[in-house]
Write an enzyme that holds these catalytic residues in place. Structure first.
Site, PDB file in Angstrom:
ATOM      1  N   SER A 128       0.799  -1.221   0.000  1.00 18.79           N
ATOM      2  CA  SER A 128       0.000   0.000   0.000  1.00 18.79           C
ATOM      3  C   SER A 128       0.831   1.270   0.000  1.00 18.79           C
ATOM      4  O   SER A 128       0.283   2.363  -0.033  1.00 18.79           O
ATOM      5  CB  SER A 128      -0.937   0.012   1.224  1.00 18.79           C
ATOM      6  OG  SER A 128      -1.807  -1.093   1.177  1.00 18.79           O
ATOM      7  N   SER A 310       0.496   6.706   0.774  1.00 23.41           N
ATOM      8  CA  SER A 310       0.152   5.308   0.498  1.00 23.41           C
ATOM      9  C   SER A 310      -0.819   5.254  -0.679  1.00 23.41           C
ATOM     10  O   SER A 310      -1.247   6.280  -1.219  1.00 23.41           O
ATOM     11  CB  SER A 310      -0.462   4.666   1.742  1.00 23.41           C
ATOM     12  OG  SER A 310      -1.681   5.302   2.088  1.00 23.41           O
ATOM     13  N   TYR A 311      -1.181   4.040  -1.062  1.00 22.97           N
ATOM     14  CA  TYR A 311      -2.020   3.835  -2.245  1.00 22.97           C
ATOM     15  C   TYR A 311      -3.321   4.624  -2.111  1.00 22.97           C
ATOM     16  O   TYR A 311      -4.049   4.477  -1.125  1.00 22.97           O
ATOM     17  CB  TYR A 311      -2.318   2.344  -2.404  1.00 22.97           C
ATOM     18  CG  TYR A 311      -2.918   1.976  -3.726  1.00 22.97           C
ATOM     19  CD1 TYR A 311      -2.221   2.192  -4.909  1.00 22.97           C
ATOM     20  CD2 TYR A 311      -4.184   1.398  -3.814  1.00 22.97           C
ATOM     21  CE1 TYR A 311      -2.761   1.843  -6.138  1.00 22.97           C
ATOM     22  CE2 TYR A 311      -4.735   1.045  -5.038  1.00 22.97           C
ATOM     23  CZ  TYR A 311      -4.018   1.276  -6.198  1.00 22.97           C
ATOM     24  OH  TYR A 311      -4.553   0.934  -7.405  1.00 22.97           O
ATOM     25  N   PRO A 312      -3.641   5.475  -3.110  1.00 23.13           N
ATOM     26  CA  PRO A 312      -4.777   6.397  -2.950  1.00 23.13           C
ATOM     27  C   PRO A 312      -6.137   5.843  -3.362  1.00 23.13           C
ATOM     28  O   PRO A 312      -7.124   6.563  -3.285  1.00 23.13           O
ATOM     29  CB  PRO A 312      -4.383   7.570  -3.849  1.00 23.13           C
ATOM     30  CG  PRO A 312      -3.588   6.938  -4.947  1.00 23.13           C
ATOM     31  CD  PRO A 312      -2.864   5.775  -4.332  1.00 23.13           C
ATOM     32  N   ARG A 313      -6.191   4.585  -3.814  1.00 26.62           N
ATOM     33  CA  ARG A 313      -7.483   4.007  -4.194  1.00 26.62           C
ATOM     34  C   ARG A 313      -7.896   2.998  -3.125  1.00 26.62           C
ATOM     35  O   ARG A 313      -7.450   1.857  -3.123  1.00 26.62           O
ATOM     36  CB  ARG A 313      -7.385   3.317  -5.555  1.00 26.62           C
ATOM     37  CG  ARG A 313      -7.070   4.263  -6.707  1.00 26.62           C
ATOM     38  CD  ARG A 313      -7.062   3.501  -8.026  1.00 26.62           C
ATOM     39  NE  ARG A 313      -6.633   4.316  -9.146  1.00 26.62           N
ATOM     40  CZ  ARG A 313      -7.424   5.080  -9.882  1.00 26.62           C
ATOM     41  NH1 ARG A 313      -8.706   5.136  -9.588  1.00 26.62           N
ATOM     42  NH2 ARG A 313      -6.950   5.788 -10.886  1.00 26.62           N
TER      43      ARG A 313
END
Length: 837
Positions: A128, A310-313
């Site tokens: 992430s 961190s991963y935005p989705r």
């Protein structure tokens, strides 16, 4: 030594991951597609020494599309797209040669070496954030790709393709064939896009149908002391009858004192925010940062690939119990804007974030390393700052305040006064825009005390209509009704803007256009379920069940397509209902546009309709001819096509420098087998027409495969040679007053020779010479007179596909017998190639 291939979703991500795993000890080189790099290093995998090759894709590798004739609007009934039309997965961007470069998954398995058990194994690393800890942990717990998740994605993709294309093709052809001022090149329908538009039009309808009502309120003011007064709120709030309001005023206006009926003091708390997910980030980006959802998502993705967040989705708003909250917090301990707050939290102990929703995907959006405004700049910094402040707020304490209330009685009417005093700011210290509004503290009093009344009056007011939906409000509605995913919500909103269904007004409010309003009202009139969110929400639930392995992929796909196929047939049969609405708002083709060129059938003037999609319409023959988009159209010297007698028109990209003539009829009805719809004269293979590729083609384009450089005979005195496929434009011979394509070819590269007549005063030729014939690639005199550029964003209506014959010299059929296609000039094209590179 075995090789381990690793593939990331973006080039920048591949570089960051390889740098972490190799500890900076890697070699890099460009891949064969020239876009994605390959990073190589040695290490161990499954206890064995291996050679790692880390590369990436650039967005989607494959896309779903129809086969053959089913991609041609004029050849197929849209109803066939629901079941009869076969589909295939194609390269999303063939120019990148991504499948050939990677030989990914299905394509890579045949060339993979079997593992110890004899099976070819593909693993998936889940992480992430782009940090050493997260990447190394992901490599230590590799899993296999989830087949059910892939099936769910495939089902969604096929449903959207079949349903969207069927409705879009039908209503686009139907309405663009009748109306000239729709101002939209595509009247699209989408299972998610259309309900999204429906929310905007629903708010518009409420605004239009709103009728303001007059109401009255009593407002009282008492003196707390010599220098301060208190404004009291009427407990009845408001009344809608003036005489009754006047009666209450008469009952109170003679009173000199307000008596205290009750007092209360309560400590309250304003909760810190839940951990940040995608939807909330998009909402705030639109409402507070002025960033559209799609732009905000793109900015967040860049911050992620650069390792800042961190991963935005993600749909999750709950941190796992084992999530290291202090690690990201320590990264911010020396930041110039919030160091003091962070250090105090680390010293006194952080507050565990509120329990939110765990969607089982990625953790909430979290800042992973510190950054400054100078480092990121602009919108990237503003989004990063918000994400960081939000994260710090989630581990801060609630804001505590004291709410004091005094209840008054004036005559027989009751009034209230409320005040708030902050006890502890908590998270609002880092999110000051969430602070409790500052209010004056109320005086200390008790039941029975009295305060002198300084004023009491009656105010007349009116109810007001709601405003147009903001992007933030629309995102909330989409999430509430299950329209789209965290990843697709920005795309659907962007689509209704691109289609000219809504416009973005001040405050990022979405105001429907006439076209958007008529479409939604038409759907309601024919079949409300086409625009209501209920049916798409139900489909999304079924797709989620496929991902969980609880629903059968083919059953869900078949049932949903059957439902929409029935709806489509009913929609087609009932289209007159929507057409009645269109007639009120838009003008018929015959009443739109200005006369431009003559029809080859009736020899009357056809009208040029400039609104999207630009086209020519002959009202006498009732025929419409599509034109190239994103440029200007004008009459081409009143010259006519030798095949059909239509007057030629000239398409030009304006400042971008590319132009070519075309016959409206030939462009829509290709006369030769090797021509495709949308081609201009610069791709026509007519053997004798003076405007055709056969007469004006020079040689293969130096910037693309399959393109031919064609002389633009209208460009003098600043002559141009342009590719009939890509955006390459060569500017040449500015001192010439005439340029012609010779019947002779170059002995070196077999390109056609150019015969140039220069102005005597500025001739680059020796002595008094003004005429010269030579090859634009090989002739040393011409090489000095050529400048190659890209006509950026130049979009002819059609570009040849991969199956098109790769012509390199003059037009087909004009080469000497027995010779192969003219060679692509290499050593002798330095003047052109230097500019192109």
């Amino acid at each position: 030594m075995r090789t381990v291939l690793m593939v990331a979703e973006k080039p920048s991500l591949a570089q960051s991951i390889a740098k972490i795993l190799s500890r900076g000890n890697m070699s890099s080189h460009k891949g064969l597609n020239g876009t994605c790099s390959v990073h190589e290093y040695s290490g161990t995998f499954a206890g064995q020494p291996v050679r790692f090759k880390m590369t990436s894709v650039c967005g989607h590798v494959m896309t779903l599309d129809f086969l053959g004739k089913y991609n041609k609007w004029d050849k197929v009934d849209p109803a066939e797209l629901f079941s009869q039309a076969p589909t295939e997965k194609k390269e999303a961007n063939p120019k990148l040669n991504m499948v050939k470069f990677l030989q990914v998954l299905d394509a890579v398995l045949p060339v993979m070496n079997p593992a110890h058990g004899g099976e070819k194994t593909v693993f998936r690393a889940r992480f992430s954030s782009i940090t050493d800890t997260d990447i190394c942990a992901a490599m230590a717990r590799l899993g296999e790709p989830d087949h059910n998740e892939a099936l769910s994605v495939d089902a969604r993709q096929e449903l959207d393709l079949r349903i969207g294309c069927a409705f879009t093709r039908f209503q686009t052809k139907y309405f663009q064939g009748k109306y000239g001022n729709l101002d939209s090149s595509l009247i699209s329908f989408g299972p998610c896009q259309t309900p999204t538009l429906g929310f905007c039009v629903e708010r518009h309808d409420k605004i239009q149908s709103f009728k303001p009502e007059t109401y009255w309120v009593l407002q009282a003011k008492v003196n707390a002391d010599k220098d301060r007064s208190l404004l009291l709120d009427w407990d009845r709030v408001r009344v809608f009858d003036r005489e009754i309001a006047q009666m209450f005023l008469n009952m109170t206006k003679l009173e000199k004192e307000a008596q205290v009926e009750a007092t209360s003091r309560k400590e309250k708390a304003k909760q810190r925010p839940l951990a940040l997910n995608t939807v909330e980030m998009l909402r705030v980006a639109s409402s507070s940062l002025g960033m559209g959802p799609q732009h905000a998502m793109q900015t967040a993705e860049r911050l992620y690939t650069q390792g800042y967040i961190s991963y935005p989705r993600t749909e999750t708003t709950h941190y796992p119990e084992n999530f290291d909250l202090k690690g990201p917090l320590r990264q911010q301990a020396n930041h110039p804007y919030w160091a003091d707050t962070v250090k105090r939290l680390l010293a006194e102990g952080i507050n565990r974030p509120r329990k939110g929703h765990d969607a089982g995907d990625h953790p909430p959006i979290t800042p992973m390393r510190s950054a400054t405004e100078a480092e990121l700049g602009g919108e990237a910094w503003r989004l990063y700052e918000y994400i960081t402040r939000h994260f710090i707020a989630t581990v801060s304490y609630d804001c505590k305040y004291l709410q004091s209330t005094i209840a008054f009685r004036i005559g027989s009417e009751h009034f209230t006064c409320t005040g708030k005093t902050v006890i502890s700011p908590g998270f609002t210290e880092i999110m000051p825009w969430q602070s409790v509004p500052l209010e004056e503290s109320l005086p200390t009093c008790q039941r029975g005390d009295t305060f002198p009344v300084s004023e009491i009056k009656m105010l007349e007011k009116q109810t007001s209509p709601p405003d147009y939906l903001t992007e933030a409000e629309l995102i909330t509605l989409m999430e509430k009704h299950g329209i789209g995913t965290d990843a697709s919500i920005p795309v659907h909103i962007n689509n209704i803007c691109q289609r000219n269904y809504v416009t973005v007004e001040s405050g990022r409010r979405l105001k429907p256009t006439n076209l958007g309003i008529v479409l939604v009202h038409g759907y309601y009139k024919i079949d409300a379920e086409l625009v209501l969110p209920t049916i798409r929400s139900a489909v999304e639930k079924q797709l989620n069940l496929i991902a969980q392995g609880k629903a059968d992929y083919r059953q869900v796909l078949g049932h949903t397509l059957d439902v929409f196929k029935r709806k489509f047939h009913y929609f087609v049969d009932s289209i007159a209902g929507m057409d009645e609405l269109m007639e009120v708002s838009f003008s018929p083709l015959a009443a739109t546009g200005k006369p431009l060129s003559r029809c080859g059938k009736c020899h009357r003037f056809m009208k040029y309709i400039q609104a999207k999609p630009s086209r020519l319409h002959c009202s006498h023959c009732d025929e419409t001819y599509t034109l190239p988009q994103n440029g200007t159209i004008k009459l081409y010297k009143e010259l006519r096509c030798p095949l059909d007698d239509f007057e030629l028109v000239l398409w030009s990209s304006g400042s971008r420098g590319k132009s070519y003539p075309l016959c409206p009829y030939c462009s829509n009805h290709p006369p030769f087998r090797d021509m495709k719809k949308g081609m201009g004269c610069n791709e026509c293979t007519h053997p004798t027409c003076q405007h055709s590729l056969s007469m004006l083609g020079i040689g293969q384009c130096v910037g693309c495969e399959g393109g031919v450089l064609v002389l633009d005979p209208t460009s003098g005195p600043k002559w141009k040679v342009a590719c009939n496929k890509c955006n390459v434009v060569a500017h040449c011979f500015e001192n010439a007053y005439r340029v012609r394509v010779s019947a002779d070819t170059c002995s070196t590269c077999e390109a056609a020779l150019l015969a140039v007549d220069f102005n005597k005063a500025k001739s680059p030729l020796p002595g008094d010479e003004t005429q010269h014939t030579g090859c634009v690639f090989c002739d040393p005199i011409f090489q000095e007179l050529v400048e190659l550029k890209h006509a950026a964003s130049c979009h002819p209506m059609h570009r040849g596909g991969p199956g098109r014959r790769q012509g390199r010299g003059r037009a087909r059929g004009r080469r000497p017998p027995g010779k192969p296609n003219a060679r692509r000039p290499k050593d002798k094209m330095s003047a052109l190639a230097a500019y192109f590179v």
